[in-house]
Design a protein around this motif. Structure first.
Motif, mmCIF file in Angstrom:
data_model
loop_
_atom_site.group_PDB
_atom_site.id
_atom_site.type_symbol
_atom_site.label_atom_id
_atom_site.label_comp_id
_atom_site.label_asym_id
_atom_site.label_seq_id
_atom_site.Cartn_x
_atom_site.Cartn_y
_atom_site.Cartn_z
ATOM 1 N N ASP A 62 0.840 -1.193 0.000
ATOM 2 C CA ASP A 62 0.000 0.000 0.000
ATOM 3 C C ASP A 62 0.878 1.247 0.000
ATOM 4 O O ASP A 62 1.766 1.400 0.848
ATOM 5 C CB ASP A 62 -0.916 0.010 1.225
ATOM 6 C CG ASP A 62 -2.015 -1.036 1.140
ATOM 7 O OD1 ASP A 62 -2.289 -1.493 0.019
ATOM 8 O OD2 ASP A 62 -2.579 -1.390 2.192
ATOM 9 N N LEU A 64 0.975 5.749 -1.309
ATOM 10 C CA LEU A 64 0.158 6.944 -1.455
ATOM 11 C C LEU A 64 0.127 7.406 -2.908
ATOM 12 O O LEU A 64 1.133 7.366 -3.608
ATOM 13 C CB LEU A 64 0.701 8.073 -0.574
ATOM 14 C CG LEU A 64 0.658 7.830 0.935
ATOM 15 C CD1 LEU A 64 1.250 9.023 1.674
ATOM 16 C CD2 LEU A 64 -0.761 7.571 1.403
ATOM 17 N N ALA A 67 -4.932 12.245 -4.961
ATOM 18 C CA ALA A 67 -6.380 12.084 -5.110
ATOM 19 C C ALA A 67 -7.006 13.231 -5.888
ATOM 20 O O ALA A 67 -8.041 13.055 -6.535
ATOM 21 C CB ALA A 67 -7.038 11.968 -3.739
ATOM 22 N N ARG A 68 -6.397 14.409 -5.852
ATOM 23 C CA ARG A 68 -6.949 15.558 -6.566
ATOM 24 C C ARG A 68 -5.825 16.531 -6.880
ATOM 25 O O ARG A 68 -4.722 16.425 -6.341
ATOM 26 C CB ARG A 68 -8.042 16.239 -5.744
ATOM 27 C CG ARG A 68 -7.575 16.744 -4.382
ATOM 28 C CD ARG A 68 -8.753 17.261 -3.572
ATOM 29 N NE ARG A 68 -8.332 17.818 -2.286
ATOM 30 C CZ ARG A 68 -9.173 18.249 -1.360
ATOM 31 N NH1 ARG A 68 -10.482 18.198 -1.583
ATOM 32 N NH2 ARG A 68 -8.728 18.737 -0.213
ATOM 33 N N GLN A 79 -6.947 15.004 2.451
ATOM 34 C CA GLN A 79 -7.891 14.723 1.363
ATOM 35 C C GLN A 79 -7.229 14.755 -0.010
ATOM 36 O O GLN A 79 -7.834 14.349 -0.997
ATOM 37 C CB GLN A 79 -9.036 15.746 1.391
ATOM 38 C CG GLN A 79 -9.991 15.605 2.569
ATOM 39 C CD GLN A 79 -9.366 16.011 3.887
ATOM 40 O OE1 GLN A 79 -8.598 16.975 3.937
ATOM 41 N NE2 GLN A 79 -9.693 15.301 4.948
ATOM 42 N N ASP A 80 -5.999 15.235 -0.059
ATOM 43 C CA ASP A 80 -5.304 15.328 -1.342
ATOM 44 C C ASP A 80 -4.657 14.013 -1.752
ATOM 45 O O ASP A 80 -4.198 13.876 -2.889
ATOM 46 C CB ASP A 80 -4.221 16.422 -1.292
ATOM 47 C CG ASP A 80 -4.812 17.806 -1.118
ATOM 48 O OD1 ASP A 80 -5.941 18.029 -1.599
ATOM 49 O OD2 ASP A 80 -4.158 18.666 -0.500
ATOM 50 N N VAL A 81 -4.580 13.063 -0.822
ATOM 51 C CA VAL A 81 -3.916 11.794 -1.123
ATOM 52 C C VAL A 81 -4.853 10.633 -0.825
ATOM 53 O O VAL A 81 -5.841 10.779 -0.107
ATOM 54 C CB VAL A 81 -2.608 11.634 -0.309
ATOM 55 C CG1 VAL A 81 -1.613 12.707 -0.694
ATOM 56 C CG2 VAL A 81 -2.892 11.690 1.184
ATOM 57 N N LYS A 82 -4.535 9.491 -1.398
ATOM 58 C CA LYS A 82 -5.310 8.274 -1.169
ATOM 59 C C LYS A 82 -4.357 7.092 -1.159
ATOM 60 O O LYS A 82 -3.210 7.187 -1.607
ATOM 61 C CB LYS A 82 -6.367 8.095 -2.264
ATOM 62 C CG LYS A 82 -5.784 7.939 -3.668
ATOM 63 C CD LYS A 82 -6.882 7.820 -4.709
ATOM 64 C CE LYS A 82 -6.286 7.704 -6.119
ATOM 65 N NZ LYS A 82 -7.348 7.590 -7.156
ATOM 66 N N VAL A 83 -4.833 5.975 -0.629
ATOM 67 C CA VAL A 83 -4.028 4.758 -0.542
ATOM 68 C C VAL A 83 -4.373 3.850 -1.719
ATOM 69 O O VAL A 83 -5.545 3.609 -2.009
ATOM 70 C CB VAL A 83 -4.290 4.022 0.788
ATOM 71 C CG1 VAL A 83 -3.502 2.707 0.838
ATOM 72 C CG2 VAL A 83 -3.920 4.903 1.969
ATOM 73 N N VAL A 84 -3.346 3.365 -2.402
ATOM 74 C CA VAL A 84 -3.535 2.445 -3.520
ATOM 75 C C VAL A 84 -2.622 1.244 -3.336
ATOM 76 O O VAL A 84 -1.614 1.309 -2.629
ATOM 77 C CB VAL A 84 -3.239 3.130 -4.876
ATOM 78 C CG1 VAL A 84 -4.191 4.279 -5.124
ATOM 79 C CG2 VAL A 84 -1.798 3.607 -4.952
ATOM 80 N N ALA A 97 2.006 3.951 2.542
ATOM 81 C CA ALA A 97 0.769 4.457 3.124
ATOM 82 C C ALA A 97 0.918 4.733 4.613
ATOM 83 O O ALA A 97 0.243 5.609 5.158
ATOM 84 C CB ALA A 97 -0.356 3.449 2.875
ATOM 85 N N ARG A 100 1.553 8.411 5.767
ATOM 86 C CA ARG A 100 0.580 9.419 5.332
ATOM 87 C C ARG A 100 0.585 10.651 6.235
ATOM 88 O O ARG A 100 0.565 11.788 5.753
ATOM 89 C CB ARG A 100 -0.813 8.801 5.285
ATOM 90 C CG ARG A 100 -1.904 9.740 4.784
ATOM 91 C CD ARG A 100 -3.213 9.006 4.574
ATOM 92 N NE ARG A 100 -4.222 9.834 3.933
ATOM 93 C CZ ARG A 100 -5.338 9.366 3.412
ATOM 94 N NH1 ARG A 100 -5.575 8.059 3.445
ATOM 95 N NH2 ARG A 100 -6.217 10.173 2.841
#
Length: 234
Positions: A62, A64, A67-68, A79-84, A97, A100
């Motif tokens: 996992d 980072l 995300a936008r 909110q600018d990042v997400k876990v993939v 991740a 974060r």
């Protein structure tokens, strides 16, 4: 004395010789199982190869990702990042991740776009544009700034116009000296939305020594912006 030949009939109780098999001339092979065995081996090898591929594909971690959109210089929020899930690749080094929390509050050193894997080189703890620099908001009328050409991170020259230029530019009168106008090097932090007249506000990042001068000239409407050439690939 007569010689008489006597014929003896075979005795019915004599043991009969078994019939011998008739040879057809073709030798039967004792390895008729070799083809099925080979097919089985090929199947096993294919299954083993598939298992290795699946095992490697399953070796994921996992990390980072963006995300936008985050413009250069802007602070990164949760909110600018997400876990993939990411297949391990020695050539790439995305941020785990688990880290974060450590990247929240840092600034984007480059423009971040959704879907991009987030790396340390894309962030700056000091701020993408430098914490030692100043930000000046400059309101610019139509014709004093390139239309639809500026974006965060662009290098610009803030040209200081003669005092009479702000009053006479619309009429075309006034003297224009031959001297090269003064300029202030700046970096675009953000670009506002044009109003009904076409005027907009551009936030510029400048060195501390240039901040007061730029603010004074901007208040007097004596600033025009010129976008500097972008680097290749930007």
């Amino acid at each position: 004395m007569d010689s008489t030949q006597t014929s003896f009939a075979p005795r019915s109780d004599d043991p009969r010789q078994p019939d011998l098999p008739v040879s057809t001339g073709t030798k039967k092979s004792g390895r008729t199982w070799s083809v099925p065995v080979l097919l089985l081996l090929v199947t096993l090898i294919g299954a083993l190869g598939g298992a290795v591929v699946v095992a490697r594909a399953g070796d994921r971690t996992d990390v980072l990702a963006v995300a936008r959109d985050v413009p250069v210089g802007q602070q990164v929020t949760g909110q600018d990042v997400k876990v993939v899930s990411f297949a391990d690749d020695p050539g790439l080094s995305p941020i785990p991740a688990a880290d974060r929390a450590s990247i929240v509050g840092q600034r984007a050193a480059v423009d971040l776009h959704p879907g991009d894997l987030l790396t340390r080189s894309q962030l700056s703890a000091r701020g993408g544009l430098g914490d030692t620099e100043q930000v000046v908001g400059v309101e610019l009328k139509r014709g004093y700034v390139p239309r639809d050409e500026l974006r965060p991170g662009d290098k610009v020259a803030a040209v200081v116009l003669p005092a009479q230029a702000a009053d006479t530019a619309s009429t075309g009168t006034g003297s224009s000296g031959s001297a090269t106008p003064a300029t202030i090097d700046a970096t675009v932090k953000s670009v506002g939305t044009p109003d009904s007249t076409g005027a907009l506000v551009v936030n510029l990042v400048v060195a501390p020594a240039d901040g007061p001068l730029l603010a004074t000239k901007a208040a007097a409407k004596q600033i025009a912006l010129v976008r500097q050439p972008r680097q290749s690939g930007s």
